[in-house]
Structures are given as structure tokens and as C-alpha cells.
Scaffold this motif. Sequence first.
Motif, mmCIF file in Angstrom:
data_model
loop_
_atom_site.group_PDB
_atom_site.id
_atom_site.type_symbol
_atom_site.label_atom_id
_atom_site.label_comp_id
_atom_site.label_asym_id
_atom_site.label_seq_id
_atom_site.Cartn_x
_atom_site.Cartn_y
_atom_site.Cartn_z
ATOM 1 N N ASP A 1 -62.368 21.753 21.682
ATOM 2 C CA ASP A 1 -62.133 22.547 22.882
ATOM 3 C C ASP A 1 -63.321 23.443 23.210
ATOM 4 O OD1 ASP A 1 -60.004 23.415 24.887
ATOM 5 O OD2 ASP A 1 -60.555 25.341 24.014
ATOM 6 N N SER B 1 -60.738 30.518 28.830
ATOM 7 C CA SER B 1 -60.807 29.083 28.667
ATOM 8 C C SER B 1 -61.817 28.470 29.610
ATOM 9 C CB SER B 1 -59.437 28.468 28.923
ATOM 10 O OG SER B 1 -59.489 27.084 28.795
ATOM 11 N N ASN C 1 -55.755 19.064 26.516
ATOM 12 C CA ASN C 1 -55.321 19.039 25.124
ATOM 13 C C ASN C 1 -53.804 18.969 25.083
ATOM 14 O OD1 ASN C 1 -58.000 19.495 24.137
ATOM 15 N ND2 ASN C 1 -57.742 21.688 24.492
ATOM 16 N N GLN D 1 -66.474 22.951 25.961
ATOM 17 C CA GLN D 1 -66.495 23.370 27.365
ATOM 18 C C GLN D 1 -67.395 24.585 27.582
ATOM 19 O OE1 GLN D 1 -62.838 25.374 28.797
ATOM 20 N NE2 GLN D 1 -62.116 25.228 26.681
ATOM 21 N N GLU E 1 -52.522 20.920 20.010
ATOM 22 C CA GLU E 1 -53.961 21.170 19.912
ATOM 23 C C GLU E 1 -54.318 22.548 20.458
ATOM 24 O OE1 GLU E 1 -55.725 16.600 20.240
ATOM 25 O OE2 GLU E 1 -55.340 17.773 22.054
ATOM 26 N N ASN E 2 -53.703 22.926 21.582
ATOM 27 C CA ASN E 2 -53.941 24.271 22.114
ATOM 28 C C ASN E 2 -53.491 25.337 21.127
ATOM 29 O OD1 ASN E 2 -55.152 23.672 24.609
ATOM 30 N ND2 ASN E 2 -53.169 23.280 25.567
#
Length: 529
Positions: free
Chosen positions: A282, A71, A234, A285, A238-239
Motif C-alpha cells: 500500500d 492515504s 485492497n 502510492q 489488507e487495509n
Amino acid sequence: MSAQPTRTPLLVVVVAVLAALLAAPVAQAEAPAAGPPGAAPASGSQARQALVAAQSILRGDSDVLARGSASSASSDGDATLALRDLVLLKDQLTGADREAAERLLARPTGGNQDPQDDGYSVPEATPVCSADVCVHYVATTRDAATPAYVNTALATLTSVHNTYVGAGYREPKGDGTRGGGSNLMDIYLSDIGDAGLYGYCTTDDKTAFKAPWARSAYCVLDNDYARSEFGDANTAEENLQVTAAHEYFHAVQYAYDFKEDSWLLEATATWAEDELFDAVNDNVQYLGYSPLTRPRLPMDSSGGGFFYGTFVFFRFLTERFPAAQGGLPTLVRDIWRKADGTKGAPDQYSWQAVATVLRGKKTTAAKAFTAFAEANRRPAQTYDEGAANRYPKARLADSLTLGVRQFRREVRLSHLTSATYRLTPGGALRNKAFKLRVLLDLAPTFRGSSAIVTVYTTSGDVRRNIIKLRKDGNATKVVPFSKAGVRQVEVTLVNASGRYDCFVRGAFSCQGDSRDDRQVQRFSARAFR
């Protein structure tokens, strides 16, 4: 394998273990080292490294959250790829190492045999299944998932499955009697956020690891995506959405070729998550470490998390070739069809598959990469979401305000990289007659050389000049350069080579080394009237 050389697995995960970096690529199968007389043979060194790397990642040694895939774009820890490499090398492990690998690869229903404590410590509840997906969970202990969350996960995963199949992708390969005997895609919910993981996929397919290369997969997702573990960038849903889309795409990829190049696996999975759940964003990033911010790093690099940010190349392509089926652009699907490693399929390696599909679009991979490199200087204008999501602008190699003196630069470019130089007319160049003569002295074109000269006018127009090089890589281009009408001129030099020595334990496409790295590219520029 379609008359291609035998591929060797590539260890793409680099992790810190006992204060030492394990960074060696996976080699050809090697005989275990001989030990003392009567002792059990030692595990192969590459296999041992793969085991330690996978153990480290699943323990959560990385200090950032990772979606089986990281992530944070700065993380090397990728559980999906680490486990893939471990599977490929498992047969080189012996004794306790082999037992540790088997436990590590066990499904959560394997219980406490998992040394990383990912296994369920109580019997699982009855799995909840749709026609294509089964969600496995427990109702108690730290791995527990609520009935509402289980139902949301099943609905999300079923929607993801239907979207991919509706877009013409192959379904994940069935796993037979494993996972409860349903032969459906199995997803396990477990508390993996405490180890810094969003999710991962792997295989326990018992098929011998040789061609054809399709394999079944199972995936593990977090059991709640609690804010205490994942933060509040999030929502939990959403994750779940983007992780389900990303990891399920890995299961789809495994049905084509689970040994495919790591950069293609991760870049297209990261692309897919945004196509399915566009509002989450997401993947933005990852652009902090991507071809946008590192144009001098080969785009097909496999280390350091760079491959997540490379999704932007596929975003670039699918925005220019938007033909779609089932709501998804077909270009990425067509690339996977060319990379298909099942019996009788093309079984092309990553960049080869990209090149084949683009030829069908009446262009070439080299031309597409050159356009991509130049467009990355204006991401707010050249990407649909570039302005709204604040895509970073590709870095300049140099910038200079130019008067009447000559400007010269030399740079060494490796494959699939670029360097852009900005020239701004100085105060003395106000006469409208001033022009800029750019002399290009690049490596021969068969080595991938190309160039674009872009004129930014004071009125806001952008004029791209694709330079037609001679075979020796030389060319001359004259463009306006009066301060009265020109804000700046940018010269983008590109090495778009797609030539490789394949399957030599390299870190790029086809687990190879480029034949055209560190090519000398020179140019000069002078204002005149």
C-alpha cells in the motif's frame, strides 16, 4: 533532555478551514491574548490553529482517505500528528476551546461528548483482549463491528505487537487505569472511514508535557474497512493489516519520544507497515510524492504528506544494511534507540540519530544520502521491489545531447536534495577516443556538497564514480564519452548537509532551519579527444 535546548511543538498539519489555509508552525508557549476587562482570556493563536486543524481533519474535510496519516500522498491531513500537536498545545487553550480540545481527545468510550461524533452512542461490548492488546467495540449502531472482525483485528494487532517486540522494539507505554484499567494497549473500532480516515493514534497521558518524552497511546481503527468507503484497491483485511502495523508503530514510537520530528515518525511507520505486510504494498502510492519524484525538496520536509514517501530512504538503508532481529532489519530500531527521549537515553533528534547509527556502520549520513540520490535514477535495479512495484525514477534537472561545445549549468540546492544532469554523446562523437571532462565548482564540502558521475555503457554496464572533492568543493573528472561505447553520462550534484539551527520553529529536523540551504552548485562538461 540530554543538555539539548527545550523543543517547541511543530504544527505539521496544514488544512483548509473557512477558505483559509492554516499553515503556521507551532511556536513556543505563548501567553493568551488579553481581552476586554472582565472577559475570559483568549486562547493562544498557535493552540487555536492546532485545534481547528484537528477538528477539520477528524470531520473529514480532506477530500481523500487518510490513514491517520493520509492515504493520498497529496493530502496534508494527518490525524495522528494533528492530535499530537493539539495535545502539546492544549494547555494554551481556554474556555470553550479547551473544552472542545478535551472532547476531541476523548476516547470513543467517552460517548456523545465528542463533537466529531466519533464517540460510541451505546455502551461498549466487553473488550476482547490478548496478553498485550485490548480491542474495544460496540455491537450495534453505525460503529458496530462483527465478532469475526473483532477477532481478526485482535489477532492482527497481537501479531503486530509480537513482531515489534521480537525485533527488539520497546512495548507501547502502559496507560494505567485508563481504557478499562487493563494497562494494555487499547485499540478502538469505530466508523471513521466516513471521515476519510483509516486510523489514528493519540495520547491522553496525564504526564506533564516535558522531558522525559515517553507517553502512552491509544489508537482508533475503522470498524470494517467497507469497500463503499475505502474502495477496492485492497481488501478489508489488507487495509486492517497495514493500518494496524502503521498506527501501532506510532504507539511504539511514543514509548521512545512522542515529540520526535514528524518526518521520522511518519517515514519509519510507513516503512514498518511494508516490512510486516510486504505483499500489500500500500505504501507504494506515496512514491508519487517522495524523494524519487521530488529530489529538489529537502528529504526531511514535514508538510504536504511528503514524509510518507520518505519511507523509501529507510528502505534504501535497510536493503544495504540488512542485519535483522525477529524478521525486521535492526537499523530503524537502532535509530529509534538513539532518538529515545526517556530519562538517561541519548535523546538525539531525527537526522542526528540517523547519522549516529550510520557512523556505526562505517559510513556517514552524507555518503548514504549521496548514494541514495544517485541510486534513485535506477530504482528498478537498485531496490528489491523497484521493478515489480514500478518505483518512479528520480527526475532529471536537465538533459542534453552534447557535441564538442561546452555544457555549463548552475543550480541552488537546499539540504538533503540533489539534481541530476544527463549528457548524451552526439552523433559526431563516434571515435572511441572521445572523453568527457567534468569540472565541478560546488559549495565547500563542509556545507554538504558531494557529487557522483555515472557512466551508462552501450553494453548495459553502469559505472559509478564517486568524486573526491577538494575542501573548496572543486574537482575534475574525466570519463569515456564515445558514442561507440557510452549511452549517456549522468552528473548528480548533492547537498547532503545535516547542519541545523535547532528548535527555532523550523520545518525540518530538530524543528530547525538548515544552515546550508540554497547553496550554489556549478559544473561544466566538454567532450574532447
